[in-house]
Design an enzyme around this catalytic site. Structure first.
Site, PDB file in Angstrom:
ATOM      1  CB  SER A 135      -0.736  -0.080   1.313  1.00 20.28           C
ATOM      2  OG  SER A 135      -1.684   1.104   1.463  1.00 20.28           O
ATOM      3  CE1 TYR A 151      -4.404  -1.930   4.786  1.00 18.51           C
ATOM      4  CE2 TYR A 151      -3.281  -0.047   4.702  1.00 18.51           C
ATOM      5  CZ  TYR A 151      -3.853  -1.005   3.997  1.00 18.51           C
ATOM      6  OH  TYR A 151      -4.172  -1.165   2.675  1.00 18.51           O
TER       7      TYR A 151
HETATM    8  P1  NAD Z   1     -11.341  -6.063  -0.586  1.00 22.96           P
HETATM    9  O1  NAD Z   1     -11.985  -5.739   0.828  1.00 22.96           O
HETATM   10  O2  NAD Z   1     -12.150  -5.632  -1.644  1.00 22.96           O
HETATM   11  O3  NAD Z   1     -10.903  -7.482  -0.604  1.00 22.96           O
HETATM   12  C1  NAD Z   1     -10.176  -8.201   0.280  1.00 22.96           C
HETATM   13  C2  NAD Z   1     -10.041  -9.573  -0.062  1.00 22.96           C
HETATM   14  O4  NAD Z   1      -9.382 -10.210   0.962  1.00 22.96           O
HETATM   15  C3  NAD Z   1     -11.397 -10.356  -0.123  1.00 22.96           C
HETATM   16  O5  NAD Z   1     -11.465 -11.306  -1.358  1.00 22.96           O
HETATM   17  C4  NAD Z   1     -11.589 -11.010   1.053  1.00 22.96           C
HETATM   18  O6  NAD Z   1     -12.714 -12.141   1.114  1.00 22.96           O
HETATM   19  C5  NAD Z   1     -10.206 -11.375   1.331  1.00 22.96           C
HETATM   20  N1  NAD Z   1     -10.144 -11.781   2.827  1.00 22.96           N
HETATM   21  C6  NAD Z   1     -10.359 -10.630   3.857  1.00 22.96           C
HETATM   22  N2  NAD Z   1     -10.035 -11.327   4.882  1.00 22.96           N
HETATM   23  C7  NAD Z   1      -9.374 -12.650   4.635  1.00 22.96           C
HETATM   24  C8  NAD Z   1      -9.109 -13.867   5.307  1.00 22.96           C
HETATM   25  N3  NAD Z   1      -8.912 -13.737   6.569  1.00 22.96           N
HETATM   26  N4  NAD Z   1      -8.749 -14.792   4.574  1.00 22.96           N
HETATM   27  C9  NAD Z   1      -8.759 -14.964   3.345  1.00 22.96           C
HETATM   28  N5  NAD Z   1      -9.532 -13.929   2.526  1.00 22.96           N
HETATM   29  C10 NAD Z   1      -9.499 -12.697   3.165  1.00 22.96           C
HETATM   30  O7  NAD Z   1     -10.009  -5.047  -0.548  1.00 22.96           O
HETATM   31  P2  NAD Z   1      -9.284  -4.483  -1.361  1.00 22.96           P
HETATM   32  O8  NAD Z   1      -9.176  -3.057  -1.409  1.00 22.96           O
HETATM   33  O9  NAD Z   1      -9.311  -5.190  -2.583  1.00 22.96           O
HETATM   34  O10 NAD Z   1      -7.985  -4.796  -0.793  1.00 22.96           O
HETATM   35  C11 NAD Z   1      -6.803  -5.960  -1.080  1.00 22.96           C
HETATM   36  C12 NAD Z   1      -5.416  -5.553  -0.778  1.00 22.96           C
HETATM   37  O11 NAD Z   1      -4.994  -4.554  -1.421  1.00 22.96           O
HETATM   38  C13 NAD Z   1      -5.331  -5.465   0.658  1.00 22.96           C
HETATM   39  O12 NAD Z   1      -4.141  -6.111   1.142  1.00 22.96           O
HETATM   40  C14 NAD Z   1      -5.264  -4.040   0.914  1.00 22.96           C
HETATM   41  O13 NAD Z   1      -4.656  -3.595   2.138  1.00 22.96           O
HETATM   42  C15 NAD Z   1      -4.507  -3.620  -0.059  1.00 22.96           C
HETATM   43  N6  NAD Z   1      -4.889  -2.078  -0.698  1.00 22.96           N
HETATM   44  C16 NAD Z   1      -5.887  -1.513  -1.007  1.00 22.96           C
HETATM   45  C17 NAD Z   1      -6.155  -0.094  -1.304  1.00 22.96           C
HETATM   46  C18 NAD Z   1      -7.429   0.297  -1.508  1.00 22.96           C
HETATM   47  O14 NAD Z   1      -7.663   1.458  -1.613  1.00 22.96           O
HETATM   48  N7  NAD Z   1      -8.523  -0.523  -1.616  1.00 22.96           N
HETATM   49  C19 NAD Z   1      -5.089   0.632  -1.112  1.00 22.96           C
HETATM   50  C20 NAD Z   1      -3.997  -0.007  -0.814  1.00 22.96           C
HETATM   51  C21 NAD Z   1      -3.661  -1.353  -0.676  1.00 22.96           C
END
Ligand code: NAD
Length: 262
Positions: free
Chosen positions: A144, A157
């Site tokens: 991130s 986080y």
């Molecule tokens: P999201 O909530 O859309 O997806 C998260 C995914 O992780 C889902 O498929 C969920 O079912 C799965 N998940 C959650 N807990 C779990 C567990 N205990 N075991 C297995 N699967 C699990 O979120 P996203 O925004 O797509 O985030 C994905 C990654 O990207 C994360 O690591 C997040 O920190 C990172 N990220 C997101 C953003 C953003 O702005 N959305 C920015 C930077 C980094």
């Protein structure tokens, strides 16, 4: 011939958001993908069928909870028997919790460290020897912009994501002479369920409206004033899996609309 034909990928947290975007891009490049994550059974089956039909590749699904090392081991074992040895590992699953440090729930701290950081260690540990044996591997950790800079109220986080960068560099050094690269992608804000869910909490923690959170908090530092898309992140991940990216290792690659340029 597509660039990833015959390769096997695990993408954690790929039932939604960024992980789904990456699974889409890897399968479009020819990789067989093991999906993982939570969600509605019917919706997950529909994703599986759609990717398989759109890209003519085998798509599996395993519901391992990334906070449970024994379920992670089972995910890897099932991937081997159903799709083949793992060539590409995308550690993407993650959760968020927003609260001031003095009120931060201890259970949330533990869960965020387990899912956002330790699961990447367990999965890498489980799959590294098979990549080494074939002298080829790609490990992509979805970190991130919060792996590079901090924001208030996100102690767990930010700590987990900074930890992911340390893990990335170490694994890159261990894999360097074995054809294995390991990199971290550092997205800025992407409008996925993870971000949508934190808008009300951030509004509460800062005492401002939800509209103000989007304008003045989420996109404040993102110079383009636009959210990053899951398709853009998928394309970056697919590029990192190509042979053109063989010398990119141990890096953190921001895709953050200029956030960390400030
Ligand atoms: P999201 O909530 O859309 O997806 C998260 C995914 O992780 C889902 O498929 C969920 O079912 C799965 N998940 C959650 N807990 C779990 C567990 N205990 N075991 C297995 N699967 C699990 O979120 P996203 O925004 O797509 O985030 C994905 C990654 O990207 C994360 O690591 C997040 O920190 C990172 N990220 C997101 C953003 C953003 O702005 N959305 C920015 C930077 C980094």
């Amino acid at each position: 011939m597509r660039t990833l034909d015959g390769k096997v990928a695990i993408v954690t947290g790929s039932t939604s958001g960024i992980g789904l975007g990456i699974a889409e891009a890897l399968s479009a490049s020819g990789a067989k993908v093991m999906l993982n994550g939570f969600g509605d059974k019917g919706e997950i089956e529909a994703i599986q069928k759609r990717l398989a039909a759109d890209h003519s590749v085998k798509i599996g699904y395993h519901g391992a909870d990334m906070s449970k090392p024994e379920q992670i081991a089972d995910l890897v074992a099932k991937t081997r028997t159903t799709l083949g040895s793992v060539d590409i590992l995308v550690n993407n699953a993650g959760i968020q919790h927003v609260a001031p440090i003095e009120e931060f729930p201890i259970a949330k701290w533990d869960a965020i460290i387990a899912i956002n950081l330790s699961s990447a260690f367990h999965l890498t540990r489980e799959t590294f020897s098979e990549m080494k044996a074939r002298k080829w591997g790609r490990i992509i950790n979805v970190a991130s912009a919060h792996a590079l800079v901090a924001s208030p109220f996100k102690s767990a986080y930010v700590a987990a994501k900074h930890g992911v960068l340390g893990l990335t560099k170490t694994i890159a050094l261990e894999g360097a002479e074995h054809g294995i690269t390991c990199n971290a992608i550092c997205p800025g804000y992407v409008l996925t369920p993870l971000v949508e869910k934190q808008i009300p909490d951030t509004a509460k923690a800062r005492g401002i409206s939800e509209e103000a959170v989007i304008r003045d908090v989420l996109l404040a530092a993102q110079a383009t004033k636009q959210f990053v898309t899951t398709a853009q992140l998928g394309a970056l991940a697919a590029f990192l899996c190509t042979d053109s990216a063989a010398q990119i290792t141990g890096t953190s690659l921001p895709m953050d609309g200029g956030w960390t340029a400030h």
